[in-house]
Design a protein around this motif. Structure first.
Motif, mmCIF file in Angstrom:
data_model
loop_
_atom_site.group_PDB
_atom_site.id
_atom_site.type_symbol
_atom_site.label_atom_id
_atom_site.label_comp_id
_atom_site.label_asym_id
_atom_site.label_seq_id
_atom_site.Cartn_x
_atom_site.Cartn_y
_atom_site.Cartn_z
ATOM 1 N N GLU A 40 28.979 74.464 13.937
ATOM 2 C CA GLU A 40 29.552 75.727 13.493
ATOM 3 C C GLU A 40 28.534 76.865 13.632
ATOM 4 O O GLU A 40 28.863 77.956 14.116
ATOM 5 C CB GLU A 40 30.000 75.587 12.028
ATOM 6 C CG GLU A 40 30.622 76.830 11.424
ATOM 7 C CD GLU A 40 31.972 77.163 12.033
ATOM 8 O OE1 GLU A 40 32.566 76.298 12.702
ATOM 9 O OE2 GLU A 40 32.420 78.316 11.838
ATOM 10 N N LEU A 41 27.297 76.588 13.224
ATOM 11 C CA LEU A 41 26.270 77.635 13.283
ATOM 12 C C LEU A 41 25.923 77.965 14.739
ATOM 13 O O LEU A 41 25.733 79.126 15.095
ATOM 14 C CB LEU A 41 25.024 77.197 12.506
ATOM 15 C CG LEU A 41 25.230 77.104 10.993
ATOM 16 C CD1 LEU A 41 23.998 76.519 10.307
ATOM 17 C CD2 LEU A 41 25.541 78.482 10.407
ATOM 18 N N HIS A 81 26.669 67.258 11.350
ATOM 19 C CA HIS A 81 26.956 67.667 12.735
ATOM 20 C C HIS A 81 27.997 68.796 12.771
ATOM 21 O O HIS A 81 27.972 69.649 13.654
ATOM 22 C CB HIS A 81 27.383 66.470 13.599
ATOM 23 C CG HIS A 81 28.644 65.814 13.145
ATOM 24 N ND1 HIS A 81 29.882 66.201 13.591
ATOM 25 C CD2 HIS A 81 28.860 64.803 12.283
ATOM 26 C CE1 HIS A 81 30.805 65.441 13.010
ATOM 27 N NE2 HIS A 81 30.214 64.592 12.207
ATOM 28 N N ASN A 82 28.905 68.815 11.797
ATOM 29 C CA ASN A 82 29.885 69.913 11.766
ATOM 30 C C ASN A 82 29.213 71.249 11.450
ATOM 31 O O ASN A 82 29.550 72.283 12.028
ATOM 32 C CB ASN A 82 30.954 69.637 10.703
ATOM 33 C CG ASN A 82 32.000 68.644 11.180
ATOM 34 O OD1 ASN A 82 31.877 68.107 12.271
ATOM 35 N ND2 ASN A 82 33.012 68.420 10.369
ATOM 36 N N ARG A 105 19.815 83.785 12.980
ATOM 37 C CA ARG A 105 20.961 84.509 13.556
ATOM 38 C C ARG A 105 20.452 85.332 14.732
ATOM 39 O O ARG A 105 19.713 86.295 14.560
ATOM 40 C CB ARG A 105 21.576 85.434 12.496
ATOM 41 C CG ARG A 105 22.789 86.169 13.009
ATOM 42 C CD ARG A 105 23.223 87.291 12.090
ATOM 43 N NE ARG A 105 24.020 88.220 12.869
ATOM 44 C CZ ARG A 105 24.347 89.432 12.480
ATOM 45 N NH1 ARG A 105 23.974 89.883 11.307
ATOM 46 N NH2 ARG A 105 25.062 90.212 13.250
ATOM 47 N N ASP A 106 20.856 84.942 15.939
ATOM 48 C CA ASP A 106 20.365 85.606 17.140
ATOM 49 C C ASP A 106 21.255 86.745 17.570
ATOM 50 O O ASP A 106 20.795 87.712 18.174
ATOM 51 C CB ASP A 106 20.223 84.589 18.288
ATOM 52 C CG ASP A 106 19.127 83.570 17.990
ATOM 53 O OD1 ASP A 106 18.157 83.955 17.314
ATOM 54 O OD2 ASP A 106 19.263 82.416 18.411
ATOM 55 N N THR A 123 20.415 79.852 16.287
ATOM 56 C CA THR A 123 19.515 78.801 16.755
ATOM 57 C C THR A 123 19.100 77.968 15.550
ATOM 58 O O THR A 123 18.653 78.519 14.541
ATOM 59 C CB THR A 123 18.255 79.428 17.399
ATOM 60 O OG1 THR A 123 18.681 80.250 18.485
ATOM 61 C CG2 THR A 123 17.313 78.358 17.912
ATOM 62 N N ILE A 124 19.275 76.653 15.657
ATOM 63 C CA ILE A 124 18.882 75.769 14.556
ATOM 64 C C ILE A 124 17.374 75.541 14.638
ATOM 65 O O ILE A 124 16.878 75.001 15.636
ATOM 66 C CB ILE A 124 19.614 74.408 14.639
ATOM 67 C CG1 ILE A 124 21.135 74.597 14.774
ATOM 68 C CG2 ILE A 124 19.264 73.527 13.445
ATOM 69 C CD1 ILE A 124 21.836 75.151 13.585
ATOM 70 N N LEU A 125 16.643 75.950 13.631
ATOM 71 C CA LEU A 125 15.184 75.811 13.642
ATOM 72 C C LEU A 125 14.732 74.542 12.931
ATOM 73 O O LEU A 125 13.736 73.934 13.313
ATOM 74 C CB LEU A 125 14.533 77.018 12.957
ATOM 75 C CG LEU A 125 14.847 78.391 13.556
ATOM 76 C CD1 LEU A 125 14.154 79.471 12.760
ATOM 77 C CD2 LEU A 125 14.415 78.450 15.015
ATOM 78 N N VAL A 126 15.416 74.186 11.852
ATOM 79 C CA VAL A 126 14.999 73.032 11.048
ATOM 80 C C VAL A 126 16.218 72.218 10.666
ATOM 81 O O VAL A 126 17.234 72.773 10.249
ATOM 82 C CB VAL A 126 14.292 73.493 9.745
ATOM 83 C CG1 VAL A 126 13.960 72.287 8.864
ATOM 84 C CG2 VAL A 126 13.050 74.306 10.030
ATOM 85 N N THR A 127 16.139 70.904 10.837
ATOM 86 C CA THR A 127 17.114 69.989 10.251
ATOM 87 C C THR A 127 16.317 68.992 9.430
ATOM 88 O O THR A 127 15.473 68.274 9.960
ATOM 89 C CB THR A 127 17.909 69.238 11.343
ATOM 90 O OG1 THR A 127 18.584 70.208 12.143
ATOM 91 C CG2 THR A 127 18.946 68.325 10.725
#
Ligand SMILES: [Zn+2]
Length: 359
Positions: free
Chosen positions: A262-263, A257-258, A357-358, A269-273
């Motif tokens: 941070e990102l 989660h940190n 990275r947007d 934008t987080i695309l994949v976890t």
């Protein structure tokens, strides 16, 4: 490491260098202990574990603290750059001595590297790719089979990356850290993909390293980060015997989660976890191997004052052979449990994030 012949022991230059350093003690390798979390600044710290150097058996004792607010785990007191150099000398992260082949076999091989690269096919055909903490550049070498038209460069704190370029595994080799402004400036905005596999644990400042990785991307580029999960059940159960705790060479362990927060705060934008693919099936076998190596008579090494006696060496050889089937059984259990651990939340020992990275 093979035992040194007694006749040559006294004039072995590595042993002489280690003896000179150890004569000054190891306390000087530690910075002052910090009283707050290096990630969020909270003063709610607790000791997560204390451990000696379980892989190389160099002298010294180390502590990992954990933040009660954000969960960040970090070495405290941290090693100085000189101390880190001392404990990283004669140690290869990609194949550390002291671990049997059954444990190492679970780590990344060419097939798994190719599978990792395949996951990035969803984001298109990158022209340029930087692998951070690349070591011998085995990942770029395998990823080129998936992306034959992509130019792969490597960054690593060690000269191994130069050897990897000479061997043709990467196009450009950069030695250092992305937290270094000179390196960050040189690589700024050059890459479509930056991959960071299990490297942030080694960085003195993982946040600066992350910012440097994002800075190396072109707008719209993708960052792939993979890390051990300090919240996995086996990390908590096995404590100092959990291989990724890695004292004294691992400085930071970031909870998922940190990293996500941070990102996102950096405009990504987080695309994949993904918690399934990054699981490395060696929790039990590595813990057992570390515990056995710790219990057995210590081997001869360049940082020992005196060599082990004949009885100690014979005992070590006999016990090592006798316990090999135990490690093999634990490695089999790791593989057997692997499908279950990958699927069950909290049991996989690693995680991966792909972010765009947007801005
Ligand atoms: Zn914190």
């Amino acid at each position: 490491m093979p035992p040194l012949p007694y006749a040559s022991r006294a004039c072995d230059p590595r042993r002489i260098a280690y003896a000179a350093e150890l004569a000054q003690g190891t306390d000087r390798f530690h910075e002052p202990r910090r009283e707050n979390c290096p990630w969020c600044g909270s003063a709610r710290l607790r000791t997560r574990l204390r451990a000696p150097d379980l892989l190389q058996h160099k002298p010294g004792r180390f502590a990992l603290d954990q933040c009660g607010d954000c969960g960040h785990a970090f070495q405290n007191p941290r090693l100085t750059p000189e101390g880190l150099a001392f404990y990283r000398r004669d140690h290869d992260e990609t194949g550390p001595g002291g671990l049997p082949h059954q444990v190492l076999a679970a780590r990344r091989d060419r097939r798994r590297h190719r599978a990792d690269a395949h996951l990035m096919r969803n984001v298109g055909e990158p022209e340029s790719w930087l692998d951070v903490g690349t070591g011998h550049a085995h990942f770029p070498a395998a990823a080129r089979e998936v992306f034959p038209y992509t130019s792969f460069d490597g960054l690593d704190p060690t000269p191994r990356v130069e050897a990897a370029r000479a061997a043709g595994r990467i196009e450009e080799a950069h030695i250092g850290h992305l937290a270094d402004p000179h390196i960050a400036d040189r690589l700024r905005g050059r890459y479509d993909v930056v991959s960071v596999f299990h490297h942030l644990a080694h960085a003195r400042d993982p946040r600066a390293e992350l910012r440097g990785a994002l800075g190396a991307l072109r707008p719209g580029g993708h960052l792939l980060v993979e890390l051990p999960d300090p919240r996995s059940l086996f990390a908590l159960l096995l404590g100092k015997w959990w291989l990724p705790h890695g004292q004294p060479r691992h400085l930071h362990l970031l909870p998922l989660h940190n990293l996500r927060a941070e990102l996102e705060s950096a405009g990504c934008t987080i695309l994949v976890t993904d918690r399934r693919t990054p699981h490395t099936p060696n929790d039990l076998s590595a813990a057992l191997a570390l515990a056995l190596t710790h219990a057995l008579p210590a081997p001869d090494t360049p940082w020992r004052d005196t060599p082990p006696g004949p009885l100690s060496r014979a005992l070590r050889a006999i016990l090592s052979t006798a316990t090999t089937p135990l490690v093999a059984a634990a490695a089999a259990a790791d593989l057997l449990l692997s499908p279950l651990l990958r699927r069950t939340p909290g049991l996989s020992n690693g995680y991966r994030i792909v972010a765009r990275r947007d801005t």
